[in-house]
Design a protein around this motif. Structure first.
Motif, PDB file in Angstrom:
ATOM      1  N   ARG A  69      13.586  -6.659  -7.639  1.00 26.61           N
ATOM      2  CA  ARG A  69      12.242  -6.108  -7.750  1.00 26.61           C
ATOM      3  C   ARG A  69      12.238  -4.691  -7.204  1.00 26.61           C
ATOM      4  O   ARG A  69      12.785  -4.436  -6.138  1.00 26.61           O
ATOM      5  N   LEU A  70      11.606  -3.775  -7.927  1.00 27.67           N
ATOM      6  CA  LEU A  70      11.437  -2.389  -7.493  1.00 27.67           C
ATOM      7  C   LEU A  70       9.965  -2.021  -7.646  1.00 27.67           C
ATOM      8  O   LEU A  70       9.291  -2.501  -8.562  1.00 27.67           O
ATOM      9  N   VAL A  71       9.469  -1.141  -6.770  1.00 25.73           N
ATOM     10  CA  VAL A  71       8.072  -0.731  -6.847  1.00 25.73           C
ATOM     11  C   VAL A  71       7.904   0.715  -6.390  1.00 25.73           C
ATOM     12  O   VAL A  71       8.657   1.203  -5.541  1.00 25.73           O
ATOM     13  N   SER A  72       6.930   1.373  -6.989  1.00 28.26           N
ATOM     14  CA  SER A  72       6.448   2.669  -6.535  1.00 28.26           C
ATOM     15  C   SER A  72       4.945   2.669  -6.789  1.00 28.26           C
ATOM     16  O   SER A  72       4.513   2.539  -7.938  1.00 28.26           O
ATOM     17  N   PHE A  94       4.942  -6.712  -4.423  1.00 29.38           N
ATOM     18  CA  PHE A  94       4.697  -5.893  -3.227  1.00 29.38           C
ATOM     19  C   PHE A  94       3.199  -5.666  -3.093  1.00 29.38           C
ATOM     20  O   PHE A  94       2.529  -5.337  -4.072  1.00 29.38           O
ATOM     21  N   ASN A  95       2.668  -5.795  -1.869  1.00 29.02           N
ATOM     22  CA  ASN A  95       1.257  -5.516  -1.634  1.00 29.02           C
ATOM     23  C   ASN A  95       0.980  -4.047  -1.887  1.00 29.02           C
ATOM     24  O   ASN A  95       1.791  -3.189  -1.548  1.00 29.02           O
ATOM     25  N   GLN A  96      -0.183  -3.768  -2.454  1.00 25.89           N
ATOM     26  CA  GLN A  96      -0.583  -2.371  -2.607  1.00 25.89           C
ATOM     27  C   GLN A  96      -1.840  -2.042  -1.819  1.00 25.89           C
ATOM     28  O   GLN A  96      -2.223  -0.896  -1.718  1.00 25.89           O
ATOM     29  N   PHE A  97      -2.475  -3.056  -1.231  1.00 28.15           N
ATOM     30  CA  PHE A  97      -3.650  -2.828  -0.401  1.00 28.15           C
ATOM     31  C   PHE A  97      -3.389  -3.383   0.988  1.00 28.15           C
ATOM     32  O   PHE A  97      -2.897  -4.495   1.130  1.00 28.15           O
ATOM     33  N   TYR A  98      -3.729  -2.611   1.999  1.00 27.91           N
ATOM     34  CA  TYR A  98      -3.520  -2.997   3.386  1.00 27.91           C
ATOM     35  C   TYR A  98      -4.826  -2.856   4.137  1.00 27.91           C
ATOM     36  O   TYR A  98      -5.768  -2.223   3.661  1.00 27.91           O
ATOM     37  N   ASP A  99      -4.867  -3.406   5.309  1.00 29.55           N
ATOM     38  CA  ASP A  99      -6.060  -3.328   6.140  1.00 29.55           C
ATOM     39  C   ASP A  99      -6.066  -1.987   6.867  1.00 29.55           C
ATOM     40  O   ASP A  99      -6.029  -1.920   8.086  1.00 29.55           O
ATOM     41  N   ASP A 100      -6.087  -0.927   6.095  1.00 28.07           N
ATOM     42  CA  ASP A 100      -6.103   0.423   6.633  1.00 28.07           C
ATOM     43  C   ASP A 100      -7.541   0.921   6.718  1.00 28.07           C
ATOM     44  O   ASP A 100      -8.450   0.338   6.145  1.00 28.07           O
ATOM     45  N   LYS A 101      -7.730   2.032   7.411  1.00 29.57           N
ATOM     46  CA  LYS A 101      -9.082   2.563   7.502  1.00 29.57           C
ATOM     47  C   LYS A 101      -9.475   3.251   6.196  1.00 29.57           C
ATOM     48  O   LYS A 101      -8.625   3.647   5.394  1.00 29.57           O
TER      49      LYS A 101
END
Length: 181
Positions: A69-72, A94-101
């Motif tokens: 698996r590869l992701v960008s 791969f997750n693309q959303f995180y619990d960021d501000k």
């Protein structure tokens, strides 16, 4: 394809996102995932940012049961009612959303190997690097960038139902071990 607009009247945040995704299988065992999001965010502090976020991923079964698996992915963390979106949360696993501000930008690149073995046993490993940027609160934001590495290894065993019914009739079980760094 999808689109969404959310306005939070308490903090006066407006976030709009338009996105589309496609999956293409040119050969047996080879899947390409492609996406594009166009996002705009505004807040009462004067932040007004627009971002075009390309996303691509590859899943390729190189050997029976073994998948590369590869992701960008590029994305921006946006305000979402109850943290929900219809946009796919993962690209190539791969997750693309995180619990960021809110309004934090992210570029992520990663590689992984997943291997299915016999009797419901599988293992895998993945590593990725996130480049993360925080905007200044101005009409033309500048970004403070840093990076974060993520590494994960895992092993799973889906217990055969015959084994489980000997102990607990009608139950299914699984054992999972993982290492995250």
């Amino acid at each position: 394809p999808g689109t969404g607009t959310m306005t939070n009247s308490v903090s006066l945040i407006t976030a709009r996102a338009h996105y589309g995704y496609a999956r293409w299988t040119p050969l047996s065992g080879l899947n390409l995932e492609m996406g594009l999001a166009r996002e705009r965010q505004q807040n009462k502090s004067g932040l007004d940012q627009r971002l075009t976020s390309p996303k691509w991923g590859l899943r390729w079964e190189l050997i029976p049961g073994g998948t590369l698996r590869l992701v960008s992915v590029r994305s921006v963390n946006r305000f979402q009612a109850s943290g929900a979106t219809l946009e796919p949360a993962q690209v190539a696993g791969f997750n693309q959303f995180y619990d960021d501000k809110f309004s934090r930008r992210m570029v992520q690149r990663g590689v992984a190997w997943d291997q299915r073995l016999v009797n419901g046993v599988s293992w895998g490993a993945e590593t990725s690097r996130r480049e993360i940027g925080d905007p200044s609160n101005s009409a033309a934001p500048s970004y403070t960038w840093w990076h974060q590495r993520q590494t994960r290894a895992y092993a799973n065993w889906a217990m055969p139902s015959e084994l489980m019914t000997k102990f607990l009739s009608g139950w299914e079980g699984a054992l999972s071990l993982s290492y995250d760094h």
